[in-house]
Structure formats: structure tokens, C-alpha cells
Design a protein around this motif. Structure first.
Motif, mmCIF file in Angstrom:
data_model
loop_
_atom_site.group_PDB
_atom_site.id
_atom_site.type_symbol
_atom_site.label_atom_id
_atom_site.label_comp_id
_atom_site.label_asym_id
_atom_site.label_seq_id
_atom_site.Cartn_x
_atom_site.Cartn_y
_atom_site.Cartn_z
ATOM 1 N N ILE A 1 41.238 41.284 49.823
ATOM 2 C CA ILE A 1 40.187 40.395 50.327
ATOM 3 C C ILE A 1 40.579 38.919 50.304
ATOM 4 O O ILE A 1 40.347 38.185 51.259
ATOM 5 N N ILE A 2 41.230 38.490 49.251
ATOM 6 C CA ILE A 2 41.474 37.049 49.123
ATOM 7 C C ILE A 2 42.400 36.494 50.208
ATOM 8 O O ILE A 2 42.109 35.444 50.784
ATOM 9 N N PRO A 3 43.498 37.164 50.540
ATOM 10 C CA PRO A 3 44.301 36.624 51.656
ATOM 11 C C PRO A 3 43.518 36.547 52.971
ATOM 12 O O PRO A 3 43.741 35.626 53.757
ATOM 13 N N VAL A 4 42.619 37.493 53.192
ATOM 14 C CA VAL A 4 41.798 37.416 54.403
ATOM 15 C C VAL A 4 40.983 36.124 54.364
ATOM 16 O O VAL A 4 40.887 35.382 55.337
ATOM 17 N N LEU A 5 40.428 35.860 53.178
ATOM 18 C CA LEU A 5 39.638 34.647 52.985
ATOM 19 C C LEU A 5 40.477 33.410 53.289
ATOM 20 O O LEU A 5 40.004 32.437 53.888
ATOM 21 N N GLY B 1 45.191 36.902 57.116
ATOM 22 C CA GLY B 1 45.093 38.247 57.667
ATOM 23 C C GLY B 1 45.233 39.312 56.607
ATOM 24 O O GLY B 1 45.060 39.050 55.411
ATOM 25 N N LEU B 2 45.531 40.513 57.069
ATOM 26 C CA LEU B 2 45.607 41.640 56.155
ATOM 27 C C LEU B 2 46.986 41.671 55.522
ATOM 28 O O LEU B 2 47.990 41.703 56.212
ATOM 29 N N ASN B 3 46.998 41.651 54.217
ATOM 30 C CA ASN B 3 48.266 41.516 53.507
ATOM 31 C C ASN B 3 48.956 42.867 53.345
ATOM 32 O O ASN B 3 48.778 43.543 52.343
#
Lengths: 346, 535, 424
Positions: C55-59, C63-65
Motif C-alpha cells: 500500500i505505501i508505495p502506491v501512496l 505504483g504496484l511494487n
């Protein structure tokens, strides 16, 4: 003298020279490990011819600005279908190969068109979307292989439903390009027809790149704003390149299969795109520029590393499959390197 | 010791690689006043402000001469952070707002109020919790100062443009120590009533003791709110005036002035009579070019004339040629020799014998990684099937023909290069421009549209490019439409010059018309001023 | 009203399709609901942590890590070490202490991996996803190099149980029974109704707290709306269901649920919520919304991006530990490979997109994706007479949903770009 050397080195590039040197070193090592160098060289040559067209399929995609075509499994699957149908129609020899190609080309054209429509809608994310289109198509085809109504006993499992995982081409068009007119020099065999076919395909692509449409395609890839201002249709040109790339993928897998002697269904095509992408990148291409020279050099180097490194590595580290691990590292390492070079780093 | 002046900039000089852009500028801003800074594009306003903000672009190019004093004390502003610490704020022209955030979050962007929690005590500052309540309170105060009765937790996305401008201002006045605020063309994107609100707000801000530097081109606004006015021209101080001592006419004249650059004003422009053949006509042309929007233009351009589009940056003059050539979304009608042109279709424009040299030379004009010869031949190849061998369905490029043509062009335009195979990326700006021109002429157009033909190229190349345009016009009767930010250049070669302000045609002038007229038209005050006179 | 419903359907079309697919699959598989529920509760406990680590990288707009694979590798490295020590006879390395030790070992390794990933992703802004994916493949090569060739040669290690007979390389399968199997699961294991009670009560407490805040603050009320009352309803339902199961003596009441694992997941959820409310979280959001503006506002964009990837990688490492302690066996060369892709697919099925992902979407996605996983082989067999069809179908679904949502995202942003250029 110095100038001359530089002029010679420049188009190849230092990284390439290092790889060439490494490859040479591997051959020398193979010689000292008392490995059959001539067999290695034979294998090397064959692998160049058999993988070359799949690598060539990257050229139009890269030049039109789509980037390396990670969705090449779309074309591969079309080639496989064409090949299976040719067996189903009970064709033999050269006939079978030609029929397979004739069936798979229109299939690949249609598939490439649809794929091109999609890529035009996702400009800027072609690599990622392409990768997953490739994955999706392969896994969808896994289901299809289970239910397609083929009847030939060579294709089907003898019991149960669905198609075999590997389908032997021994009776069909195994080595149809490798064998004829092969030239034997001492213990070295040059698969003449295979190379003639590969270079012919390269020539066709070169011709296309120098036609009006091909030049437009390159302009679109290099600078789409320029292309628009010069009255070119960006989407249409990208479409042409996607179709061309997909068709080359289809032909590429047929050439691959005739040399390999088998069709591999199910998940086999899943990761094929990455090897092809890595090959052209090793040849000196980037995600925005590629030439026929990059294809030939890249395929030669990449396949050479695989063919020669395998036995040499096995002599040095007898346990495990070191060369396979090295292949993974080299293959994805080079793609990763190219991605960081392509930037967007601001 | 309190100084009378909150900000002084003394004898500021700056050059970029020997090219002097500021030649000794003095600014003295009093506490709580609105100080207007006027000038054409390229007059040096933005460089001056970059110095004030300590922008890296200044320091990476060798710094500047002169000194900056805040409150009478000499300061060394070497980074934007330093400028902020000293209380210098900037209201950006393009909004620095995050649409997905609410107003409070935007006002407090990277200046959030924090309170500590258990984790932050162990793991450091960045894990402190946001104090939303306190932030909202601050935001409310700032908004109230501007008389904005909008909820401070409303999302920015979807708010009217005028509101966004105010949020931007609220962010600056929320900075506690702010002493000088720079407003860079703040009214450019606003409607008239929004602009009036903004001017009121500016006065209110100055009432609280903050000084404002007001950069604009709208002379009537300057007259309305400012106390002192400085006009820059070509990096020099054209004048510093008190509002009471001047009027719109004088400001307009001072702004335009006469430039000395070896270009003389065209002595005799062709007589234009209304019964001449019209080669290009627009009816209510609107073009959606970001930053250069065209909002309805009616024009007639006669066969064989050199027609100029002038005006300040961002007013839409660039958008016209781009719209006609189909490069940006456009509505309205364009006729080429009484034939309706298909809009948004470059190929149709090219087929109708229009050719275009773009203002964005490297972005639109060239394939930087291709050779000179292919660049020159490319468009003619694609549009007119030139330089192509045809074998039924198949085509192949005529390399020899391309090379021969390129060699001719290289000679004709004196393109300095190692040969036709050289990549255009390696050419100088002037030579790149010549390649662009050669490419356009290879199309053998009836009408040649040229945008900013001399931007960023040296004087020699400048003269050559303009001479070529004149020659094409004189010898082949080619109609030429030039868009340029340099008024002097337009006045030196055009027969008629249209001035575009706020996306509309302000008026058409002859090169010999007075500076006052040009100045008023450029600032968009011509119509207002003439109306006043008529009354 | 009609428009509103239409919009809700349109916005959640992916999730709705999968709900329908799952229902159809459940029906077609003819599997007992009891079995499905049991499996599902197990799999939610097993997989949620990994999915939530995305979730945090999306934030932060990255994108999707797909690079969480790297974190998973860090987890596995720790597990191999811990299992090795356990086999040497150190009982400290078994059970709960063993699990904690693996967390402690895994953390610095994944911080290092995350830092490197972040550095690379900062060089490829705009192409983070393909890069993180290729990075995953590349790292996999290095990982194999480590465990197949370096262990036993450069890295001295002798362990006849873990290692291939020649003394070089780790075996394909590492049995975690020796070390940390069920370490977390077995701390507290209670029947299903207890889980329902706990979640219900937590939900009630949360809503009471929210309602209390609402009563004090009118502004807050406008922002939050009636959400707390919905929470009360849902919590009540859960508690009621728990009571019903208990009272009726339903077979469902006998399902043993690893409460402790669920608590760990809840803690992670709370962490994800809290971090958004910190300065760091605000920086993540700012950078995610607009890198340029963040830079101008003085935020060190590159640093924030690296931190987000480090957090994600560390969480993924822990997530893989939780996953494997439940599975009980470590497939040395395979367990991590699909971790990234399946987690991404699950998150997307829950309704997340490349630019927006929430905890709820993560949990819902895990539930749906794994329902499909449980039922599709059997459904394939019943419908087509071939279990393999079902298996291929679920792989197709995983790939397809990623492809579709990536495509949709790219397409939407292209349209937004176009709109900006239209005539105003």
C-alpha cells in the motif's frame, strides 16, 4: 592508426567488446577444459539462426517508440497455432513449414492489430502492459490447449483430453532449415539455409525500414511531435510496427521450433520475450534505438554466452546448474540496466 | 536601525555566458507598498526574480553582481530556502497546488504543524503526527485575511481558478515571517471580476505591512494599485516612476521602446488594398494550445505579403500558426484561397501547400538523431512522395536524391556542418533553424508559417534567416506569416503586424506606427485607451 | 439516485466481476462451504500481510511494487539461517523466539534490499513497475546464486538436512517443522466465533470513538458523514453471527482460527492508518500526488520514495515470514517467485488501482482472490472435466487482472492528459 581503431570500436561500443572478449575467453577455456569446441561452435551457430528472428521482432517495436516488445508471446502463440494446424492438416517437410507460416501470418496480423489497438491506448506504459498481455495470452492459451479440438495423435495426449506439452516435429519439419545445403568445414557445420532464412528476414525488415512507411515509423518513434507536424499518423504507424513485430514473433517461433525439433505448449512461451529483449540489448540497442546490426551481434553474443558458458561452468562448478543461474542474472541484469539508462530520472 | 526600504536591490548585473541580461538594476521597495515591475518578455524580469529567490540557475551560471539588502542589511541569498527564511515569498503563475489535497493541506504543504507521539520520540521528527486542528486554524486565519469564506477542508480539485490563486496567496501569507511577496502575472488566468478581487486582496495584504512586487503587463492594473513602477527593457532600467507622475500611454511607450540590433525598420511596406487576393482567412479561430490559447480570431492575409503576429508570451500568438497547421485542437474556420481547411489535420494543411517552421525547434522541428539530409527530405517524402522510388506497392527511399537536395540546401542556406550526414543534434541553434527552414521550403509551399525564427540564435544567423524569408517573399511571391516575440524583428520585415492579447486580436499595425500604439496593444490597453479618447 | 448506483457499479466493476466469479465458482465447485470458509480463513491469515505491504508505495506514487519479491527473499534468507541454527540444536531458534530472531535478521537485510531497490527506482521514474518486476527477476538470479553455489563454498555451512548431498547449495525444500512452523499461528488459536467477537468489539470501539469525536466537532462530521454508524451495524452483525454460531452449535464454530496472526495483521492495518497521519505519511501523499510540487515545496522527493520502498520491502519480508510459518515448508527456489504477482493481483481484485489502494481493498482482494484459488480447480473439473482448466484459469485471472488494471490506468491518464489540451 589510433583513429582507425576508434572508428572500428565506436559502432560496437566498449561494453560489447568486453562481452566479445569474454566470449572468446570462454571458448579458450572450453578448449583447455578439453571440451569439444567444434560442437560448441556448431551449437552456437544453430542457436543464433534459431533465435535471431525472435530478436529481430524487437526492432520495429523499439523503433516506433513502443519499446522492446514484451508482448511477443502474442506472436509466438499465433506461430504455434499455425504449426499445430499444419500438423493437423497432415503436411510434411517444407510443405508443413510453409503451411504453418501461411496460417500463422494472418493470425498474427489480426492478433497484432488488436494488440496494437491496446498499445495505442496505453502510451507510456507499453512495456508493463505488454508484459502482462503476454502473460495473460499465454495463460489463456493454456486453457485453450486443453480444449482445442485437435485430432492428430501427434498433438493430443494419447489418453485424456488436451494437447501434449511438447510435440515432436521429427516426422514434420524438424531441421527443415538447418539441414539442407549445410556446409561442413572440418568438424564445423554451417546451417546454410537457416542463415539464409535469417538474413533474408533481416533484409526484408531493412527494406521495410527504408521504405516510406518504415521511415515514417522511425520518425514516429523518435519524435512523435515532429511526426504529427509532418502529417504522419502516429497511431497508425505504431499499429504497423506492432503487427510486423507480432508476425515476426510468429515466424520466429516456427524457425525456433524446426531447429529445436519440438513445439512447446503451455507455459513455455511465458518468459521467451525477456530472452529476446536481453539479446537485442546486449547487441547494443536501447529502449529507443535498435538496428539490424544490434540484432545479429546481440543474438550472437547472448546465445554464445549461453551455449559456451553452460559446459564450461559445469566443468568448473560441477554441481548444480550454474549457467542457468548466470543466464537469469545476465538476462535480467541487462534489461534492468537498459531501463535505468532510459531514464525518466528527473 | 529600521530602514525605510524593506528590500533594496542595488546595481544588479547578470550575464549568461557573456550575454548580458541585466545591466545594473536598482529596486527599492518600501514597507507595505505595491511595487510594479513592467517589461516585455526577455526584458529581465524573471532573471531579476530568480536572483531574489536564490534560484540554482543563477548560482550554477556564475552568480551575479550587485547587492541585495533586506531591511537595510546586506544579505546573501544563495538558495530558495534562504529566500524563504528571509521572508520572501512567491505566488507562482502556474499553480503549485495539489488537486487531491484539501485547502488546509495545500496551504500547509511541507510546513505542517506537528505534535509528537510515542513513536516520534524514538524514531524522530518525521513520525510526528499532523496536528490537523491547528493546521485548519491557521488556514482559516489566512483565508479570512483574504475574505475567503470557503471551507478550509474542501478539496482543491474542482474549485474555480480564481479560488486556486487565492489559496496560493493564502499559503504565502500563512508563512509567519513573510515580508515581500512576488506576484508573477497573477491576473493572467483570472476573469475580470476575479482580477478585481485579487487587486483588493493585494491592497489588504499590504495594509498588514507586507510589501508586494507586482509583475504584470496589464497597465491599467498597475495604475490601479501600485505605488511605484519600474520598467525594464533589454536588461536595463527604462524608468522608475511614481504612479501619480505617469499614465498608461507613457508606460506603454517606455515598455516597447526601440531596440538597436542592426535591424532597421522596414522602409516601405507594400501597399495593401482590400481588393487584393486573400490567401488565408480565419473565422473565429479558437485553438486549445496550453499556455498559448487562442480565443477567437478573425483575420485576412493577402497573397504575397509578409504578415507578423506579435504580442507578449502566453497571449496566444504562438497558438495561431499551430492551430492552422492542425497541431492542437481547434475550432472555427480557416480558408486557404477560399477553400475550407480541415482543422486538427496536419496532413490537410500540408497538402494545401502550407508549411510550418515550429517555435519548438528541438521538440517539433527536428529529428535530432537523424541526419541533416533526412531531416530536410522527411516531410516532402511523406506528404508529396518526393525522394521515393516506387515499385508498385513497395517503396524505397532515394538516398542519392535526398543527399543531392541536402547539399543544395546546405549551400543555399550556408548551413555549417561536416556534411549532409551529420546528426542535427550536433548543429548549433542557428544551423538547426536553417535545417528547419530548408525542410519547410522543400515542400514548395504557397504560404510559409514561421514561428520565432530567430529565438536563441546568434546575430549572424538571425540576419541570414530573415534575409532568406525576405528573398522567398520577393522572388517567389511566397506569403510569409511570422510569429515572433521580438517586435523589432517584426517591424523590420513585415508589411502588417497583428498584435494578439489574451487570445484575441488587439489590432493590426503598420511597422511604421508609433511606439505608443504598439505598447498599448501589447499590454492590451489599446482598445481601452482609444475608447477613453473617443469619449 | 440511479446515476449514483451506476457510478458505484462502474467504479467497482473489477471487484463486482470477481464477486460474481467467486460465487459462480463456489457453486460450480460443489465444495462444502465449511471447507471453503476454513481454507479462506487460513489463507487470509497467511497472505494479508504481504498484500498490505504494497500500500505505501502506491501512496507515494510509485505504483504496484513488484519488488516485494526482494523483501520475500530477505525473509527466506532469515528463515534458512534460523532453521539451520535450530537444526544445530539451539532451541532458542525454534517456535516464537525463533520467529522473532528471524524477524530481527530479516529486517536489516530487507532495509538494505529496499534501499537498493529505491535507488534503482529513482533512476527510472515513470517506469517503476516494469523496473521493480525486472529487478525481482534479476534478484532471483542472485538469490539462486547465493543458495545454490555460494552456500557451502564461499559461505561455510555444513548441514546434511538442509543442504544438497554434495555439501554445496540448499535443498529445494526446507522443512520449517524444525524451526518456526506455526510459531505465530499457535500463540493463540481459538474457534471462529472468538475471531468474530474480537473484530466486532474492535469495530464497536472504533465507532464509539469516532462518534465521540463527531459530537465534539461539527467540521469533522461533514468530513466523515455516517460512516461510524455503518461500522456499528457491521460490528453488531459480526457479533450476532458469532453468538449464533456458538449457540446453534454449528460446525463452523469448530473452525480453529489463528487469532494471533490476525492480531498481527490488525496491528499492521493500524500502522498503515497511523503512518498516513504523520509527517512522513503526508510526504508520501504529497510526492505521490505530484513530484514536482513536492520538490518545489522543499520535500526531498528521492528520499521519500526510497523510504516508502524500504518500508514496503521490510513489511514484505515480515509478510513472507508469516506466510511461510503458516505453510510450514519453504520452497527455497519457488516460494518467493510468485509472492509479488499474487499480492498485486489480490490487491487489484479488491478494487485498488495503480494510484489508489486501501487496507479494505487489500483484505477484500485477498478474500476474493483466494476464494477463486480454492474453488477453481474443482469448478474446472466439474464444469469441463479437467481440474487443470481451473488451475490455468486462476493463473490467467491473476495475469489478466494485472494487465487490465494497468491498461485501464494508463488509458485513463492518457485521457486526462488529452482533456487538459482541449479548448476551454
Amino acid at each position: 592508426m589510433k583513429g582507425k581503431v576508434q572508428a572500428l570500436i565506436k559502432p560496437i561500443g566498449i561494453p560489447r567488446l568486453i562481452i566479445v572478449a569474454f566470449l572468446g575467453l570462454l571458448y579458450v577455456a572450453a578448449f583447455f577444459c578439453k571440451l569439444p569446441v567444434n560442437d560448441l561452435l556448431n551449437g552456437h551457430l544453430v542457436r543464433v539462426g534459431m533465435n535471431g528472428i525472435l530478436v529481430l521482432a524487437m526492432v520495429p517495436a523499439i523503433l516506433s517508440g513502443i519499446g522492446p516488445n514484451f508482448g511477443i508471446p502474442v506472436g509466438i502463440v499465433c506461430g504455434l497455432i499455425g504449426g499445430l494446424i499444419s500438423i493437423e492438416l497432415d503436411c510434411y517437410g517444407a510443405n508443413a513449414f510453409i503451411v504453418a507460416a501461411l496460417i500463422s501470418i494472418p493470425l498474427a496480423t489480426v492478433a497484432g492489430y488488436l494488440y496494437g489497438v491496446l498499445l495505442n491506448k496505453v502510451k507510456g506504459s507499453e512495456m508493463m502492459v505488454g508484459t502482462y498481455v503476454g502473460f495473460s495470452v499465454v495463460s489463456l492459451m493454456c486453457i485453450a490447449w486443453l480444449i482445442l479440438p485437435f485430432t492428430s495423435m501427434e498433438i493430443k495426449w494419447p489418453i485424456g483430453r488436451g494437447l501434449r506439452t511438447t510435440i515432436s516435429l521429427a516426422k514434420r519439419f524438424d531441421k527443415i532449415l538447418n539441414a539442407p545445403f549445410a556446409i561442413h568445414i572440418g568438424k564445423i557445420t554451417i546451417p546454410t539455409m537457416l542463415f539464409v532464412f535469417f538474413f533474408a528476414m533481416c533484409f526484408v525488415v531493412w527494406l521495410f525500414l527504408n521504405s516510406k512507411a518504415g521511415i515514417a515509423m522511425k520518425a514516429v518513434g523518435q519524435n512523435s511531435k515532429f511526426a504529427i507536424a509532418s502529417g504522419m499518423n502516429v497511431d497508425q504507424n505504431r499499429m504497423v510496427s506492432t503487427i510486423l513485430s507480432t508476425v515476426l514473433g510468429a515466424i520466429g517461433i516456427l524457425v525456433y521450433a524446426q531447429s529445436y525439433g519440438f513445439f512447446q505448449l503451455y507455459t513455455a512461451p511465458l518468459m521467451m520475450a525477456f530472452a529476446a529483449v536481453a539479446a537485442i540489448l546486449i547487441g547494443g540497442a536501447s529502449s529507443t534505438n535498435a538496428t539490424i546490426f544490434h540484432v545479429i551481434l546481440g543474438t550472437f553474443l547472448f546465445q554464445g554466452l549461453l551455449v559456451v558458458a553452460l559446459p564450461v561452468a559445469n566443468v568448473i562448478v560441477p554441481k548444480g546448474n550454474l549457467s542457468e543461474v548466470m543466464r537469469v542474472v545476465v538476462q535480467y541484469g541487462i534489461i534492468l540496466y537498459a531501463l535505468t539508462k532510459a531514464g525518466g530520472g528527473k | 536601525m529600521e530602514s525605510k526600504y524593506i528590500l533594496e536591490m542595488k546595481n544588479i548585473k547578470k550575464d549568461y555566458f557573456g550575454n548580458k541580461v541585466l545591466k545594473g538594476i536598482n529596486l527599492k521597495v518600501e514597507k507595505g507598498e505595491i511595487y510594479a515591475l513592467l517589461g516585455e518578455n526577455g526584458a529581465g524580469k524573471s532573471t531579476l526574480m530568480n536572483i531574489l529567490f536564490g534560484m540554482p540557475v543563477i548560482h550554477s551560471t556564475g552568480g551575479f553582481e550587485g547587492e541585495v539588502c533586506i531591511n537595510g542589511e546586506k544579505v546573501n541569498i544563495n538558495s530558495p530556502q534562504k529566500a524563504m527564511e528571509l521572508g520572501i515569498g512567491m505566488v507562482h503563475q502556474e499553480f503549485m497546488l495539489i488537486p487531491g489535497f484539501n485547502i488546509t493541506e495545500n496551504i500547509k504543504l511541507n510546513r505542517e504543524t506537528l505534535k509528537s507521539n510515542i513513536f516520534s520520540k524514538v524514531l524522530g521528527e518525521s513520525l510526528k503526527t499532523l496536528d490537523t486542528k491547528d493546521m485548519e486554524k491557521d488556514a482559516r486565519v489566512a483565508l479570512d485575511k483574504l475574505d475567503m469564506n470557503i471551507d478550509e477542508w474542501a478539496r482543491v480539485a474542482g474549485l474555480p481558478v480564481g479560488y486556486m490563486q487565492f489559496i496560493e496567496i493564502a499559503r504565502e501569507i500563512d508563512k509567519l515571517n513573510v515580508r515581500v511577496l512576488v506576484f508573477d502575472e497573477p491576473t493572467a488566468v483570472l476573469t475580470e471580476s476575479e482580477a478585481d478581487n485579487l487587486l483588493d486582496a493585494m491592497k489588504k495584504i499590504t495594509d498588514s505591512g507586507i510589501s508586494i512586487i507586482f509583475i504584470t503587463h496589464r497597465l491599467d492594473e498597475v495604475m490601479k494599485v501600485s505605488n511605484n513602477i519600474t520598467i525594464l527593457r533589454d536588461g536595463e532600467m527604462a524608468a522608475t516612476l511614481k504612479k501619480e507622475e505617469t499614465n498608461v500611454m507613457q508606460l506603454a511607450e517606455l515598455m516597447v521602446g526601440r531596440k538597436i540590433e542592426g535591424l532597421t525598420q522596414k522602409e516601405e511596406s507594400k501597399e495593401i488594398s482590400s481588393n487584393q487576393e486573400i490567401v488565408l482567412k480565419t473565422k473565429n479561430l479558437r485553438v486549445g494550445m496550453p499556455g498559448e490559447e487562442v480565443k477567437g480570431i478573425d483575420l485576412e492575409i493577402y497573397k504575397g505579403e509578409i504578415f507578423g503576429f506579435g504580442g507578449l508570451a502566453g497571449q496566444g500568438k504562438i497558438g495561431i500558426a499551430n492551430g492552422i497547421m492542425g497541431l492542437y485542437p481547434a475550432i472555427g474556420e480557416v480558408y486557404i484561397e477560399n477553400k475550407l481547411l480541415k482543422l486538427e489535420s496536419p496532413i490537410d494543411a500540408l497538402k494545401n501547400k502550407l508549411a510550418f517552421v515550429s517555435e519548438d525547434r528541438r521538440g517539433v522541428g527536428l529529428l535530432l538523431d537523424e541526419s541533416i539530409d533526412l531531416n530536410i527530405a522527411m516531410t516532402a517524402m511523406q506528404v508529396n512522395d518526393k525522394f521515393i522510388y516506387k515499385f508498385g506497392f513497395f517503396t524505397h527511399k532515394d538516398s542519392k536524391g535526398i543527399r543531392k537536395h541536402a547539399n543544395e540546401m546546405i549551400e543555399k542556406f550556408d548551413i555549417r556542418c561536416t556534411g549532409p550526414h551529420q546528426l542535427t543534434r550536433r548543429l548549433s541553434g542557428g544551423n538547426q533553424q536553417k535545417v528547419c527552414l530548408a525542410r519547410a521550403i522543400t515542400l514548395e509551399p504557397n504560404v510559409l508559417l514561421v514561428s520565432e525564427p530567430t529565438r536563441g540564435i546568434d546575430i549572424g544567423a538571425k540576419k541570414l534567416v530573415l534575409d532568406v524569408l525576405k528573398k522567398l517573399n520577393a522572388e517567389f511571391g511566397m506569403t510569409i506569416i511570422i510569429t515572433s516575440s521580438e517586435l523589432g524583428e517584426l517591424r523590420s520585415i513585415c508589411d502588417r503586424i497583428a498584435i494578439i492579447t489574451e487570445g484575441k486580436l488587439e489590432g493590426i499595425l503598420r511597422p511604421g506606427d508609433s511606439d505608443v500604439d504598439f505598447g498599448l496593444m501589447m499590454s492590451g490597453d489599446y482598445k481601452k485607451a482609444t475608447r477613453k479618447e473617443a469619449n | 439516485m440511479k446515476d449514483k448506483i451506476g457510478k458505484i457499479i462502474f467504479d467497482n466493476i473489477v471487484t463486482i466481476i470477481f464477486v460474481v466469479l467467486c460465487l459462480l465458482g463456489v457453486v460450480a465447485s460443489k465444495l462444502p462451504i465449511f471447507f471453503i470458509t476454513h481454507q479462506l480463513l487460513l489463507r487470509i491469515a497467511r497472505n494479508s500481510f504481504l498484500v498490505l505491504s504494497l500500500i505505501i508505495p502506491v501512496l507515494a506514487g510509485m505504483g504496484l511494487n513488484f519488488g516485494i519479491v526482494v523483501g520475500a527473499m530477505a525473509g527466506q534468507i532469515a528463515l534458512v539461517f534460523v532453521t539451520h541454527m535450530a537444526l544445530q540444536g539451539y532451541t532458542l531458534f525454534t517456535g516464537v523466539p525463533g520467529f522473532f530472531i528471524s524477524v530481527i535478521i530479516c529486517t536489516p537485510i530487507s532495509i538494505l534490499f529496499g534501499w537498493i531497490t529505491g535507488l534503482i527506482l529513482n533512476k527510472t521514474k515513470g517506469q517503476e513497475m516494469i523496473t521493480s518486476m525486472m529487478l525481482g527477476f534479476f534478484a532471483n538470479g542472485l538469490y539462486q546464486l547465493l543458495f545454490l553455489f555460494l552456500v557451502g563454498t564461499l559461505i561455510p555451512m555444513k548441514d546434511p538436512v538442509l543442504m544438497i548431498s554434495g555439501g554445496i547449495g540448499i535443498k529445494n525444500v526446507v522443512d520449517l517443522n524444525h524451526s518456526v512452523r506455526y510459531a505465530v499461528d499457535n500463540i493463540v488459536k481459538k474457534p471462529l466465533p472468538v475471531l468474530l467477537f474480537i473484530i466486532g468489539i474492535l469495530g464497536l470501539l472504533l465507532s464509539i470513538w469516532l462518534i465521540y469525536k463527531l459530537s465534539k466537532d461539527q467540521v469533522y462530521k461533514k468530513k466523515i458523514g455516517n460512516k461510524p454508524y455503518t461500522y456499528v451495524g457491521i460490528s453488531g452483525l459480526l457479533i450476532a453471527l458469532g453468538i449464533y454460531l456458538n449457540v446453534s452449535g454449528s460446525i463452523f464454530a469448530t473452525i480453529q482460527v489463528p487469532i494471533s496472526t490476525y492480531i498481527v495483521i490488525v496491528v499492521l492495518c493500524i500502522f498503515n492508518v497511523l503512518i498516513v497521519k504523520t509527517k512522513l505519511g503526508q510526504d508520501f501523499r504529497t510526492v505521490g500526488q505530484n513530484r514536482h510540487i513536492a520538490q518545489v515545496a522543499g520535500i526531498n522527493v528521492d528520499k521519500v520514495r526510497i523510504i516508502s520502498i524500504i518500508v514496503s520491502t521490510v513489511l514484505a519480508g515480515w509478510g513472507q515470514l508469516i506466510f511461510l510459518q503458516n505453510l510450514g515448508i519453504l520452497n527455497t527456489y519457488g516460494s518467493h517467485e510468485q509472492a509479488g504477482m499474487f499480492a498485486v493481483a489480490a490487491l487489484l481484485i479488491g478494487g485498488a488501482s495503480v494510484s489508489r489502494a486501501t487496507i479494505g481493498q487489500g483484505i477484500l482482494g485477498v478474500a476474493l482472490f483466494h476464494t477463486l484459488f480454492i474453488v477453481s480447480p474443482q469448478a474446472g473439473k466439474n464444469l469441463f472435466g479437467n481440474a487443470q482448466i481451473g488451475e490455468y484459469f486462476r493463473t490467467f485471472v491473476a495475469y489478466g487482472v494485472i494487465g487490465v488494471s494497468l491498461g485501464l490506468h494508463a488509458w485513463k491518464s492518457l485521457i486526462v492528459e488529452k482533456r487538459k489540451r482541449s479548448i476551454g
